[in-house]
Write a protein that holds these residues in place. Sequence first.
Motif, PDB file in Angstrom:
ATOM      1  N   PHE A  49       0.831  -1.211   0.000  1.00 27.85           N
ATOM      2  CA  PHE A  49       0.000   0.000   0.000  1.00 27.85           C
ATOM      3  C   PHE A  49       0.865   1.260   0.000  1.00 27.85           C
ATOM      4  O   PHE A  49       0.511   2.278  -0.602  1.00 27.85           O
ATOM      5  N   LEU A  50       2.005   1.212   0.667  1.00 29.88           N
ATOM      6  CA  LEU A  50       2.846   2.396   0.817  1.00 29.88           C
ATOM      7  C   LEU A  50       3.756   2.652  -0.377  1.00 29.88           C
ATOM      8  O   LEU A  50       4.264   3.765  -0.544  1.00 29.88           O
ATOM      9  N   PHE A  51       3.987   1.639  -1.216  1.00 30.45           N
ATOM     10  CA  PHE A  51       4.903   1.814  -2.343  1.00 30.45           C
ATOM     11  C   PHE A  51       4.470   2.916  -3.324  1.00 30.45           C
ATOM     12  O   PHE A  51       5.294   3.703  -3.769  1.00 30.45           O
ATOM     13  N   PRO A  52       3.192   2.973  -3.731  1.00 35.77           N
ATOM     14  CA  PRO A  52       2.805   4.015  -4.702  1.00 35.77           C
ATOM     15  C   PRO A  52       2.761   5.402  -4.075  1.00 35.77           C
ATOM     16  O   PRO A  52       1.697   6.003  -3.908  1.00 35.77           O
ATOM     17  N   SER A  53       3.927   5.929  -3.708  1.00 32.15           N
ATOM     18  CA  SER A  53       4.018   7.229  -3.056  1.00 32.15           C
ATOM     19  C   SER A  53       3.919   8.348  -4.086  1.00 32.15           C
ATOM     20  O   SER A  53       4.336   8.214  -5.236  1.00 32.15           O
ATOM     21  N   LYS A  54       3.397   9.483  -3.653  1.00 35.14           N
ATOM     22  CA  LYS A  54       3.319  10.657  -4.539  1.00 35.14           C
ATOM     23  C   LYS A  54       4.713  11.160  -4.894  1.00 35.14           C
ATOM     24  O   LYS A  54       4.922  11.765  -5.937  1.00 35.14           O
ATOM     25  N   LYS A  55       5.666  10.908  -3.993  1.00 37.63           N
ATOM     26  CA  LYS A  55       7.031  11.346  -4.247  1.00 37.63           C
ATOM     27  C   LYS A  55       7.772  10.407  -5.194  1.00 37.63           C
ATOM     28  O   LYS A  55       8.862  10.719  -5.660  1.00 37.63           O
ATOM     29  N   LEU A  56       7.199   9.245  -5.438  1.00 33.04           N
ATOM     30  CA  LEU A  56       7.812   8.272  -6.355  1.00 33.04           C
ATOM     31  C   LEU A  56       6.801   7.892  -7.427  1.00 33.04           C
ATOM     32  O   LEU A  56       6.359   6.742  -7.513  1.00 33.04           O
ATOM     33  N   PRO A  57       6.411   8.834  -8.268  1.00 30.79           N
ATOM     34  CA  PRO A  57       5.343   8.558  -9.235  1.00 30.79           C
ATOM     35  C   PRO A  57       5.753   7.595 -10.339  1.00 30.79           C
ATOM     36  O   PRO A  57       4.914   6.941 -10.947  1.00 30.79           O
ATOM     37  N   ASN A  58       7.063   7.517 -10.623  1.00 28.57           N
ATOM     38  CA  ASN A  58       7.519   6.688 -11.750  1.00 28.57           C
ATOM     39  C   ASN A  58       8.087   5.348 -11.320  1.00 28.57           C
ATOM     40  O   ASN A  58       8.743   4.675 -12.100  1.00 28.57           O
ATOM     41  N   VAL A  59       7.856   4.973 -10.079  1.00 30.42           N
ATOM     42  CA  VAL A  59       8.413   3.717  -9.595  1.00 30.42           C
ATOM     43  C   VAL A  59       7.576   2.537 -10.092  1.00 30.42           C
ATOM     44  O   VAL A  59       6.350   2.626 -10.188  1.00 30.42           O
ATOM     45  N   LEU A  60       8.241   1.464 -10.446  1.00 28.10           N
ATOM     46  CA  LEU A  60       7.583   0.200 -10.810  1.00 28.10           C
ATOM     47  C   LEU A  60       7.889  -0.792  -9.698  1.00 28.10           C
ATOM     48  O   LEU A  60       9.038  -0.947  -9.299  1.00 28.10           O
ATOM     49  N   PHE A  90      10.167  -7.959  -2.038  1.00 24.13           N
ATOM     50  CA  PHE A  90       9.529  -7.120  -3.044  1.00 24.13           C
ATOM     51  C   PHE A  90      10.584  -6.610  -4.015  1.00 24.13           C
ATOM     52  O   PHE A  90      11.778  -6.559  -3.684  1.00 24.13           O
ATOM     53  N   GLY A  91      10.149  -6.246  -5.208  1.00 31.14           N
ATOM     54  CA  GLY A  91      11.048  -5.700  -6.209  1.00 31.14           C
ATOM     55  C   GLY A  91      10.602  -4.316  -6.633  1.00 31.14           C
ATOM     56  O   GLY A  91       9.409  -3.985  -6.570  1.00 31.14           O
ATOM     57  N   MET A  92      11.562  -3.517  -7.069  1.00 30.83           N
ATOM     58  CA  MET A  92      11.250  -2.149  -7.468  1.00 30.83           C
ATOM     59  C   MET A  92      12.235  -1.723  -8.543  1.00 30.83           C
ATOM     60  O   MET A  92      13.412  -2.111  -8.499  1.00 30.83           O
ATOM     61  N   VAL A  93      11.753  -0.946  -9.510  1.00 28.59           N
ATOM     62  CA  VAL A  93      12.627  -0.383 -10.544  1.00 28.59           C
ATOM     63  C   VAL A  93      12.344   1.110 -10.630  1.00 28.59           C
ATOM     64  O   VAL A  93      11.180   1.516 -10.772  1.00 28.59           O
ATOM     65  N   LEU A  94      13.386   1.922 -10.524  1.00 30.63           N
ATOM     66  CA  LEU A  94      13.250   3.369 -10.645  1.00 30.63           C
ATOM     67  C   LEU A  94      14.574   3.939 -11.123  1.00 30.63           C
ATOM     68  O   LEU A  94      15.622   3.267 -11.056  1.00 30.63           O
ATOM     69  N   SER A  95      14.521   5.155 -11.629  1.00 28.07           N
ATOM     70  CA  SER A  95      15.746   5.757 -12.142  1.00 28.07           C
ATOM     71  C   SER A  95      16.697   6.089 -11.003  1.00 28.07           C
ATOM     72  O   SER A  95      16.292   6.229  -9.834  1.00 28.07           O
TER      73      SER A  95
END
Length: 760
Positions: free
Chosen positions: A403-414, A423-428
């Motif tokens: 629930f916390l992953f889709p943060s407004k500060k991280l809009p482009n995170v996958l 968990f896995g995450m991809v971001l610049s």
Amino acid sequence: MKSTYTIIFTCMALIQAICVYITKKSKRKIAPDWILPTSISLIPTLANVAITLSQSTQVCNWAYAVFYASLTWLLLIMAYFFAKFTAYEKIPKQIKIVLTALAAIDSLSMLLNPILGHAYQCYGSLNQYQEVCIVTRGLLGFKIHLILSYLLSILSFAILIRKICISPSVYWRKYLTAIGSLFAVILWDALFVLKKTVIDTSIIGYAIACAMITYFAIISKPHILINSLLGKVAAYTSNMIVFFDIDGICVYANEPAKKFLGIDDGSLDKCKELLEEITGQKIEVEKNENYTKTIATNKNPVAHLQVEYRTIFHNKKTEGVFFQMQDATESVNRYRKEKYLATHDPLTGIYNRETLFKNAEEKIHAAPETSFYVLAIDVKNFTLLNDMFGRETGDTVLKKMAFLFPSKKLPNVLYGRLEGDKFGMVLSKEDFESNVAELRHIGWQIGTLLRKRHYSVTLLIGIYRTGENDISIPTMFDRALIAIDSIKNSGDAKIAYYDEEMRQEMVWEQQIVTEFSNAIASRQFEIYLQPQADREGRIVGAEALARWNHPQKGLIPPIHFIPVLEKNGLISKLDFYVWEQTCIILQKLKRMDKNDFYISVNISPKDFYYTDVAQSLIDLVAKYEIDCKNLRLEITESVISTDLEMKLPLLDRLQVLGFIVEMDDFGSGNSSLNMLKDIRVDVLKLDMGFLYRAKDLERSRIIIKQIILMARELGIQVVTEGVETQAQADFLRSVGCDVFQGYYFGKPVPLEKFFSQMLP
């Protein structure tokens, strides 16, 4: 005239032969049952050909016999065929036996007539063309034959009429054809009998009946029946069906279609407008369009509609178009649910492993100039969390993370769930560096779930940095997980970046684990002995140390394989190997009358969980017939820092038997006075590193002196490790140290060298 009939009869026989061939080639279910009647029908026809060709009374007498006998069997088998044709299986077995017996008797009677002359008589007669024809005059036996023939015909009539009575009219055509053909044959035959014509032409009726039944039963498709059934399918199906003619005028709409469109028979002209509005497509018959698609509607409860639009042709000309529509709401919803379950994790509702990998590949390949960070995120000690608070609480923690992953500060995170608590995450790179605090904050927020229970949740983050010649997405995440493994046992580190050294360590660890069993079996592990000297410098004992002499890699230091074996639960096998090899050495020393020489061996913390330490040592001492006091046992504080109640009795038992227990690394931080208070040991091994690491050398000397004095007061011998200089040795002698070990007295050496150079 006779020649004309001969040609006609021959043609009839040819037609019947064609019927036999067609029936034999047919794949229809009824075809095997029709082969026998069509084949038998050839016999009377061919017999008639013989009768018309011959002027011999004797030949014709036999031909008539065959003719009448085969007709009896033909009528009987036709009756059985009609029973199959009409699916009537209720002719009693006893009746079948009786009818078959009567047919056999009648045919035998006919075949014996040329000999007995009891059924009919043959004689010559002139026809109207003054041609001699051989005809018959019926006697009693022939009348019986006629009665049986008519009875068999009546049986066939009864079977067919019964089927007509119980069947819808659309099925009557094929049964009426059979009745008509059979009736024509019987009537034709009756007229021949009554008129007593010279040539029996009724056989033509048999051939025509054979051809008609073959056509309707074997060849033709029941078009009228098919059209009737299709019409009823259109009327009764739950699908919505609408037909338009070539002018685009609605000519038919079934009840489901009318109900859905909200029209009746008097307002079919509205169909076109309504369907164009629903489908969003013009109905233009001349375009010959065909399509099938699913569309959304605003007509509750039909949220989705599957529409099939087809142009109808006849002889390559357009006859009209039709719509077939069905409620696809349930199937669309089911498809969406299945697609969701196939791409999302059922617990957390975020992407599952496969979908995360797929989208990550698309994201990274879509921006080749961007540097991405591939993150693996793990909840530290999640198994313990589950054990303490239950799986339900553990699931709540995982759902909170998602629930916390889709943060407004991280809009482009996958992001997505890899497995378990990972968990896995991809971001610049830029997004990560500017929002790393946000990721840490997620861990803090999750921790609030259990803060009232005095439990802190820690997130470990492993990072793989993408590069130019990159690897597959699954491997990227695997390497991020390798980075996590490097900090799992760290108290402070929360984030680790993958580097090639981590991978090499894992490869090395795998090689060690894979080759270990073979190394033990092939004795690649060698025992090195480091001497221990008394105050006068005499070698009185040694410590046994393992060295791996690898056939390809050479001598491998313990630091490179001992931690791996401890991590993978293999250290107890190596320890037992060292214990046994040491016992063999002590047995050899005993034979050399070195009865006071001792060797110390190490006991690892995990030995107590993987083997029965006490019994193993007792068995080895007994097996090699050595004294227990010569096999000294080194332990560290970590060996007994847990499960003290279980381990202390074992050590007491060993000491009672005569084993000497040494506390290793005293003063190095792994042993303490607190443990010395609880454990009765025989020897303290004092680490000289305590002296080297001190800022105040004199202060350290005083502490060492006091430790040695304390040990002597407690009756504990002191062995000092790490003695490297004469000055250190002299100091230790001056403060009362008993035994010394270190490079000043000798490095660890192979057995041969120890026996030849160091053994007194």
